[in-house]
Design an enzyme around this catalytic site. Structure first.
Site, PDB file in Angstrom:
ATOM      1  CG  ASN A   1     -10.451  -1.665   4.378  1.00  0.00           C
ATOM      2  OD1 ASN A   1     -11.266  -0.784   4.630  1.00  0.00           O
ATOM      3  ND2 ASN A   1     -10.125  -1.990   3.150  1.00  0.00           N
TER       4      ASN A   1
ATOM      5  NE  ARG B   1     -10.188 -26.856   3.831  1.00  0.00           N
ATOM      6  CZ  ARG B   1      -8.929 -26.499   3.962  1.00  0.00           C
ATOM      7  NH1 ARG B   1      -7.989 -27.115   3.277  1.00  0.00           N
ATOM      8  NH2 ARG B   1      -8.588 -25.513   4.763  1.00  0.00           N
ATOM      9  CB  THR B   2     -14.842 -25.998   7.048  1.00  0.00           C
ATOM     10  OG1 THR B   2     -13.453 -26.297   6.908  1.00  0.00           O
ATOM     11  CG2 THR B   2     -15.341 -26.443   8.410  1.00  0.00           C
TER      12      THR B   2
ATOM     13  CG  ASP C   1     -11.337  -5.324   1.984  1.00  0.00           C
ATOM     14  OD1 ASP C   1     -10.465  -4.662   1.383  1.00  0.00           O
ATOM     15  OD2 ASP C   1     -11.108  -5.940   3.044  1.00  0.00           O
TER      16      ASP C   1
ATOM     17  CB  SER D   1      -0.960  -0.006   1.191  1.00  0.00           C
ATOM     18  OG  SER D   1      -1.883  -1.050   1.044  1.00  0.00           O
TER      19      SER D   1
ATOM     20  CE  LYS E   1      -8.268  -6.160   6.981  1.00  0.00           C
ATOM     21  NZ  LYS E   1      -8.958  -6.617   5.802  1.00  0.00           N
TER      22      LYS E   1
ATOM     23  CB  THR F   1      -3.614  -5.045   7.249  1.00  0.00           C
ATOM     24  OG1 THR F   1      -3.704  -6.369   6.723  1.00  0.00           O
ATOM     25  CG2 THR F   1      -2.179  -4.767   7.679  1.00  0.00           C
TER      26      THR F   1
ATOM     27  N   GLY G   1     -14.097 -17.233   4.691  1.00  0.00           N
ATOM     28  CA  GLY G   1     -13.312 -16.448   5.647  1.00  0.00           C
ATOM     29  C   GLY G   1     -13.708 -14.982   5.610  1.00  0.00           C
TER      30      GLY G   1
END
Ligand code: ATR
Length: 285
Positions: free
Chosen positions: A93, A158-159, A108, A23, A72, A68, A135
């Protein structure tokens, strides 16, 4: 970089570690391009030092900060105001300091949408999208996607339990139905096939020795495919999608626009997006 003077305004990024952040290159290139008297500085802040650091930033009249990992969520109790995106994602953020008050935003999600618009894609309406991963990045992406009038969002992870939890958390926030499924769900192929947009948020895309989490044959050419992973610039998912004739969107766009939106909040000046993108590309690749 501009010469630092008595009038230089300070912005920056806090995290721990922070050495990897690109950044500073992106924002300092933008200040230089516009000739405005700002400097963007990385600050490594240990979690124990966060409260003192926030007080310090106020005391020295810092104008704005990016936030970050690992701050956060931890920074939220120190803020005077938070945006709807922060309420829904539980993560900040961008901080803006004004008249002794601190506002927390999460750029974001908007950055994600702007990255898509930049490629000329008309945002899908009344259709379905499929988001891979559950996530923090997936959460920001889904919050943004609930604002564009999709009928359904499938979260495939996946989970499975994490996808289901994320879908439940965000289900009542808009008119879009959100469902969590496992990556092993027998209906995954059909969900991908019907989607107007497929988004990968799982960090596994960084490893080009690993195949994408969905099969190329499931993709229709009409489906847009967005990988928010930006190293490498073209992930394996994007290359197989391009081979299928899909419109593809690289993750670097999201990184640029989340920064550009923060830039505008701090400076009230239209950000030079191309300069920011060039600087990031040079720093990253
Ligand atoms: P972030 O907050 O940046 O989104 P994260 O919380 O670490 O990062 O989430 C990473 C996502 O990538 C998760 O959805 C993770 O799946 P799990 O919840 O099952 O862990 C997904 N992911 C990471 N490696 C993966 C792999 N090898 N296969 C499938 N999914 C993977």
């Amino acid at each position: 970089m501009m010469q630092i003077t008595g009038k230089t305004k300070i912005v920056g990024v806090i995290g721990d570690p922070i050495e990897h952040s690109r950044s500073p290159q992106m924002h300092n290139a933008a200040f230089a391009e516009l000739g405005i008297n700002y400097v963007y500085v990385p600050f490594r802040i240990h979690p124990d030092a966060l409260p003192a650091a926030i007080e310090g930033f106020k005391a020295i009249n810092v104008v704005g900060l990016n936030v970050t990992i690992p701050h956060k969520q931890a920074v939220i109790p120190f803020l005077d105001e938070i945006s709807r995106e922060v309420e829904l994602t539980g993560a900040v953020n961008t901080l803006t300091f004004e008249n002794g008050r601190i506002k927390g935003d999460n750029t974001d999600g908007l950055g994600f949408l702007e990255g898509m618009r930049e490629t000329g894609l008309e945002l899908p309406h009344g259709e379905s999208a499929l988001v891979i991963g559950a996530g923090g990045s997936a959460r920001a992406v889904i919050v943004a996607l609930t604002s564009i009038g999709l009928e359904t969002i499938f979260v495939a992870n996946r989970t499975k339990s994490k996808a289901v939890k994320l879908a439940e958390d965000l289900s009542d926030t808009s008119g879009t139905a959100i469902h969590g499924i496992g990556l092993d769900d027998p209906q995954l192929a059909d969900r991908v096939n019907r989607a107007a947009l497929v988004v990968n948020t799982a960090s596994v895309g960084m490893d080009i020795s690993k195949p994408p989490l969905i099969h190329a044959e499931w993709l229709r050419p009409q489906t847009a495919v967005y990988d928010i992973v930006y190293t490498p610039p073209e992930t394996r998912l994007l290359s197989v999608a391009a081979e299928r004739g899909c419109h593809t969107i690289q993750g670097l766009s999201m990184l640029v626009y989340q920064g550009a939106i923060a830039f505008e909040k701090w400076t009230h000046v239209t950000p030079p997006v191309k300069t920011m993108k060039d600087a990031l590309q040079q720093a990253l690749y």
